[in-house]
Design a protein around this motif. Structure first.
Motif, PDB file in Angstrom:
ATOM      1  N   UNK A 223     107.256   8.270 -87.933  1.00 39.74           N
ATOM      2  CA  UNK A 223     107.627   9.213 -86.877  1.00 39.74           C
ATOM      3  C   UNK A 223     106.806   8.971 -85.601  1.00 39.74           C
ATOM      4  N   UNK A 224     105.558   8.519 -85.758  1.00 37.53           N
ATOM      5  CA  UNK A 224     104.737   8.217 -84.573  1.00 37.53           C
ATOM      6  C   UNK A 224     105.395   7.117 -83.740  1.00 37.53           C
ATOM      7  N   UNK A 225     105.916   6.090 -84.423  1.00 42.02           N
ATOM      8  CA  UNK A 225     106.605   5.004 -83.704  1.00 42.02           C
ATOM      9  C   UNK A 225     107.799   5.554 -82.922  1.00 42.02           C
ATOM     10  N   UNK A 226     108.577   6.412 -83.599  1.00 43.98           N
ATOM     11  CA  UNK A 226     109.776   6.967 -82.964  1.00 43.98           C
ATOM     12  C   UNK A 226     109.405   7.838 -81.765  1.00 43.98           C
ATOM     13  N   UNK A 227     108.433   8.734 -81.949  1.00 48.77           N
ATOM     14  CA  UNK A 227     108.068   9.669 -80.870  1.00 48.77           C
ATOM     15  C   UNK A 227     107.421   8.935 -79.695  1.00 48.77           C
ATOM     16  N   UNK A 228     106.581   7.918 -79.994  1.00 46.19           N
ATOM     17  CA  UNK A 228     105.947   7.144 -78.917  1.00 46.19           C
ATOM     18  C   UNK A 228     107.012   6.354 -78.153  1.00 46.19           C
ATOM     19  N   UNK A 656     100.327  14.809 -75.882  1.00 42.03           N
ATOM     20  CA  UNK A 656      98.975  15.161 -75.440  1.00 42.03           C
ATOM     21  C   UNK A 656      98.351  13.950 -74.735  1.00 42.03           C
ATOM     22  N   UNK A 657      97.960  14.075 -73.457  1.00 42.20           N
ATOM     23  CA  UNK A 657      97.357  12.938 -72.730  1.00 42.20           C
ATOM     24  C   UNK A 657      96.157  12.347 -73.469  1.00 42.20           C
ATOM     25  N   UNK A 658      95.448  13.183 -74.240  1.00 44.59           N
ATOM     26  CA  UNK A 658      94.257  12.695 -74.958  1.00 44.59           C
ATOM     27  C   UNK A 658      94.626  11.578 -75.939  1.00 44.59           C
ATOM     28  N   UNK A 659      95.846  11.627 -76.491  1.00 43.10           N
ATOM     29  CA  UNK A 659      96.253  10.609 -77.460  1.00 43.10           C
ATOM     30  C   UNK A 659      96.211   9.216 -76.844  1.00 43.10           C
ATOM     31  N   UNK A 660      96.540   9.118 -75.579  1.00 40.05           N
ATOM     32  CA  UNK A 660      96.641   7.825 -74.908  1.00 40.05           C
ATOM     33  C   UNK A 660      95.306   7.357 -74.332  1.00 40.05           C
ATOM     34  N   UNK A 661      94.279   8.222 -74.426  1.00 42.00           N
ATOM     35  CA  UNK A 661      92.995   7.889 -73.776  1.00 42.00           C
ATOM     36  C   UNK A 661      91.801   7.933 -74.724  1.00 42.00           C
ATOM     37  N   UNK A 662      91.733   8.925 -75.618  1.00 48.46           N
ATOM     38  CA  UNK A 662      90.503   9.158 -76.385  1.00 48.46           C
ATOM     39  C   UNK A 662      90.287   8.113 -77.480  1.00 48.46           C
ATOM     40  N   UNK A 663      88.987   7.835 -77.730  1.00 43.71           N
ATOM     41  CA  UNK A 663      88.589   6.827 -78.719  1.00 43.71           C
ATOM     42  C   UNK A 663      89.043   7.208 -80.132  1.00 43.71           C
ATOM     43  N   UNK A 664      89.117   8.526 -80.417  1.00 44.20           N
ATOM     44  CA  UNK A 664      89.456   8.936 -81.793  1.00 44.20           C
ATOM     45  C   UNK A 664      90.878   8.520 -82.200  1.00 44.20           C
ATOM     46  N   UNK A 665      91.731   8.215 -81.215  1.00 44.92           N
ATOM     47  CA  UNK A 665      93.108   7.805 -81.530  1.00 44.92           C
ATOM     48  C   UNK A 665      93.308   6.291 -81.383  1.00 44.92           C
ATOM     49  N   UNK A 666      92.198   5.546 -81.231  1.00 42.97           N
ATOM     50  CA  UNK A 666      92.298   4.095 -81.000  1.00 42.97           C
ATOM     51  C   UNK A 666      93.024   3.393 -82.142  1.00 42.97           C
ATOM     52  N   UNK A 671      97.771   0.475 -83.977  1.00 44.04           N
ATOM     53  CA  UNK A 671      98.927   0.366 -84.884  1.00 44.04           C
ATOM     54  C   UNK A 671     100.220   0.236 -84.074  1.00 44.04           C
ATOM     55  N   UNK A 672     100.374   1.072 -83.046  1.00 43.82           N
ATOM     56  CA  UNK A 672     101.584   1.013 -82.208  1.00 43.82           C
ATOM     57  C   UNK A 672     101.675  -0.339 -81.495  1.00 43.82           C
ATOM     58  N   UNK A 673     100.511  -0.879 -81.108  1.00 46.59           N
ATOM     59  CA  UNK A 673     100.474  -2.191 -80.458  1.00 46.59           C
ATOM     60  C   UNK A 673     100.946  -3.272 -81.442  1.00 46.59           C
ATOM     61  N   UNK A 674     100.421  -3.209 -82.687  1.00 46.59           N
ATOM     62  CA  UNK A 674     100.802  -4.193 -83.714  1.00 46.59           C
ATOM     63  C   UNK A 674     102.299  -4.140 -83.995  1.00 46.59           C
ATOM     64  N   UNK A 675     102.869  -2.936 -83.942  1.00 44.27           N
ATOM     65  CA  UNK A 675     104.291  -2.750 -84.245  1.00 44.27           C
ATOM     66  C   UNK A 675     105.193  -3.067 -83.051  1.00 44.27           C
ATOM     67  N   UNK A 676     104.578  -3.436 -81.922  1.00 48.01           N
ATOM     68  CA  UNK A 676     105.366  -3.827 -80.748  1.00 48.01           C
ATOM     69  C   UNK A 676     105.899  -2.667 -79.924  1.00 48.01           C
ATOM     70  N   UNK A 677     105.470  -1.427 -80.241  1.00 46.76           N
ATOM     71  CA  UNK A 677     105.980  -0.258 -79.514  1.00 46.76           C
ATOM     72  C   UNK A 677     105.393  -0.205 -78.102  1.00 46.76           C
ATOM     73  N   UNK A 678     104.170  -0.731 -77.958  1.00 47.18           N
ATOM     74  CA  UNK A 678     103.489  -0.616 -76.659  1.00 47.18           C
ATOM     75  C   UNK A 678     103.618  -1.875 -75.817  1.00 47.18           C
ATOM     76  N   UNK A 679     104.478  -2.803 -76.219  1.00 50.65           N
ATOM     77  CA  UNK A 679     104.640  -4.027 -75.420  1.00 50.65           C
ATOM     78  C   UNK A 679     105.023  -3.664 -73.989  1.00 50.65           C
TER      79      UNK A 679
END
Length: 684
Positions: A223-228, A656-666, A671-679
């Motif tokens: 679901x994270x992949x879908x929502x992102x 939440x903007x924190x998801x895209x910035x904070x270290x705790x969500x790195x 994972x999203x980068x590995x899955x190609x979602x953030x290309x």
């Protein structure tokens, strides 16, 4: 930096080139793949009480050898050893086949633990494994030993040993993926512990907790992949808020010849909210046959035209296009909205005139088949694209239609009710609107089930309907006779019925006819020139012949519930009572259950849920085109509540903007980068 878990599995001792190739055949190429190669089941070595063991069950029992073993040899190298054991106060027989060497271990008075298949009536266990009560082997073995899918040269013992080695060396590298507040809120086992435990559970409850944790993680990451993906698409899309005059739309709704149901009102609001938002709408509208999707589409088209845009609706067949044209003209033309039809059968001159009118904005709404996506078709200002029966069009066809405008709003419509579990999985990148209520006054189709030898009763019922001036469908699974399947075929049935109903016209339609021939047959049927239409399932979608009141489905057990319901939806479209007759001799319990369910309910959503339970998610759409993910542990049918929770939590997280910035969500961003979602996504 490369994660050590992404190193090749050959990093482990005992994995050479040959073993690497064999492991790759199982989909295991990296350390991560190995650690996430979960057991499909467990060998249960818990010592059981005889009173709770069922006949035929694989079981582990502990007891004392009583008396000397007997050995019998037969055939070449074949043997049977039997010895009596006392378990509690019961004497049972333990039997070994072709294992003569065990005799020397079977000494009277010795306590042993045996595992094998239990025969309750003979009080006998056929032993596959044995250990002495105080043996090292028994102490090393857990109560629950993992069993993995195997292939090639890889044995179960080797795989267990290799996974144990990987856990000891690299288990500490397994990082937590789910945010700490969620781990705490849902009482989830920490990730590293869960992966260790799912492979080698100390007991059943701990194994269950590990499986629960990994199931939730799978659904959460999916679901994270879908929502992102949705959020990124919305940010990058050049969607625009349509200036819809909502008061005018309300007046239009009030002037309709019938009141909307509550469900229609709800989905209209959802669609209008999307159209007036600054991002491009991507919504699926699902509703049962006859639930009133067309009028919802008409309201959306009215709204886009009043906002200064054009609308397009693409349908799979010409006859369906003509039906939509007729419906939309009756609703929109009184308000000065020009509706046009673009299909393959237009003459070159008419087609040229229509395309010119579209380009100049003289046509507000166009209904069409695939002809809409041809290169020379342009719009002045396309604001809304609707595709009806969206599963009949490929992704590329839908993309081309969208590209005819500047990020138009997109609405997909389907009359195949999809259980919510699958809707938020298969169509996770879309918002889903559901019309789950039928307009008042619709008569449910009466459904009955007959066996093949009772077909003469069905023919008499059909004759009664034909004598009233009504029409009938007869659906068959095959076109021609087949050696492989003993099912009625359309060509034979057509010949039989043409003879039986010689005073009526019996038509034939199947998939081998050209699109033009199919349309001709359907037009004759719509016009009442054909009284009985024998057809394969090509008649399934969207056809509207209100005078057809009788439907026969041959070999009905060969169809899924969703398809049977779609076929049944071809009748019951007028004011007269309609009937659907299933002809079936199902051999399986599932087949019989389908027939019973069809006779009990006409609610498409209830049927789709029952279909999902009977068939499983992979078969619901047909696995190949379903787009459903293959989960290792999660089960969409049983874990639907967790799927819903995962959807809500990930939607909140990516907003939440924190998801895209904070270290705790790195770790999640990696994972999203590995899955190609953030290309191609640039972070501030």
């Amino acid at each position: 930096m490369k994660d050590v878990l992404d190193s090749p599995v050959s990093l482990l001792s005992g994995v050479g080139e040959e073993r690497s190739r064999a492991l790759a055949g199982l989909g295991i190429q990296t350390i991560r793949d190995l650690l996430e190669y979960f057991p499909s089941r467990y060998e249960d070595y818990r010592i059981r009480d005889l009173t709770e063991v069922k006949d035929g069950e694989r079981v582990t029992l502990a007891g004392t050898i009583y008396g000397e073993p007997s050995v019998r040899f037969y055939g070449k190298k074949k043997s049977r050893i039997a010895v009596r054991m006392v378990i509690g106060k019961i004497v049972v027989t333990a039997v070994w086949f072709n294992q003569a060497f065990v005799k020397k271990h079977l000494l009277p008075g010795k306590e042993i633990v045996v595992t094998g298949k239990w025969d309750k009536y003979k009080l006998q266990i056929v032993v596959s494994e044995m250990a002495e009560v105080d043996s090292v082997r028994l102490q090393k073995r857990g109560e629950l030993a993992p069993v993995y899918p195997l292939g090639g040269e890889i044995t179960l013992a080797y795989l267990r040993k290799l996974i144990q080695q990987a856990l000891e060396q690299f288990g500490g590298q397994l990082e937590e993926m789910i945010p700490a507040p969620l781990v705490e809120r849902y009482r989830l086992m920490p990730r590293a512990e869960a992966i260790q435990t799912i492979h080698f559970p100390p007991d059943v409850e701990r194994g269950r907790q590990a499986r629960r944790r990994i199931m939730f993680e799978e659904l959460f990451l999916f679901q994270l992949k879908i929502q992102a993906h949705r959020r990124i698409n919305r940010q990058q899309s050049e969607g625009h808020a349509q200036p819809v005059p909502l008061d005018e739309v309300r007046r239009f709704i009030q002037q309709l010849p019938f009141p909307l149901t509550d469900a229609q009102n709800r989905v209209v609001k959802e669609i209008l909210d999307d159209m007036t938002a600054p991002y491009a709408m991507n919504r699926l509208l699902q509703g049962d046959v006859g639930s009133g999707k067309t009028v919802v589409a008409a309201i959306a088209l009215y709204a886009t035209v009043k906002a200064g845009y054009q609308g397009a609706i693409m349908v799979p067949t010409e006859i369906l296009a003509e039906q939509h044209l007729s419906s939309l003209q009756s609703l929109l033309a009184p308000h000065g909205i020009q509706v046009g039809l673009l299909s393959g059968s237009l003459t070159a001159k008419k087609r040229k005139e229509l395309i010119a009118s579209l380009q100049m904005g003289l046509i507000d709404v166009v209904v069409g088949t695939h002809a809409l996506i041809q290169e020379d078709v342009f719009f002045r200002k396309l604001g809304l694209v609707i595709t009806d029966e969206q599963h009949r069009f490929g992704v590329e066809q839908r993309r081309i239609l969208r590209s005819k405008g500047l990020s138009p709003d997109v609405l997909f419509m389907t009359a195949t009710p999809i259980p919510r579990t699958l809707a938020i999985s298969a169509f996770g990148d879309m918002d889903v609107s559901t019309i789950d209520q039928m307009p008042a006054g619709r008569k449910p189709v009466e459904t009955s089930w007959y066996k093949h030898e009772q077909f003469h009763y069905v023919l008499e019922q059909m004759r009664q309907e034909l004598q009233k001036g009504r029409q009938a469908y007869v659906i068959c699974p095959l076109i021609e006779e087949s050696d492989k399947l003993d099912v009625q075929n359309a060509i034979d049935v057509h010949a039989q019925l043409a003879l039986y109903f010689s005073e009526y016209t019996v038509g034939l339609m199947h998939g081998r006819l050209s699109a033009k021939e199919k349309d001709e047959v359907m037009q004759w049927f719509s016009a009442g020139e054909v009284h009985v239409l024998v057809s394969t399932t090509v008649v399934e979608v969207g056809v509207n012949v209100p005078n057809a009141t009788f439907m026969v489905i041959y070999d009905a057990e060969r169809f899924g519930l969703a398809q049977l319901h779609q076929l049944r939806g071809r009748v019951g479209r007028g004011v007269d009572q309609s009937y659907c007759v299933l002809i079936a001799d199902p051999k399986t319990e599932i087949g019989k259950e389908r027939m019973r369910v069809m006779c009990e309910t006409t609610d498409g959503f209830e049927l789709s849920q029952r279909d999902l339970e009977l068939r499983g998610p992979g078969d619901f759409f047909g696995t190949k085109q379903s787009g459903l993910p293959e989960f290792k542990v999660a089960d969409l049918l049983n874990d639907y509540k967790a799927l819903e929770v995962a959807r809500q939590e990930t939607a909140r997280l990516v907003a939440d903007p924190a998801f895209w910035e904070d270290a705790e969500y790195a770790a999640l961003r990696d994972y999203l980068q590995r899955e190609g979602i953030l290309d191609g996504v640039v972070f501030d």
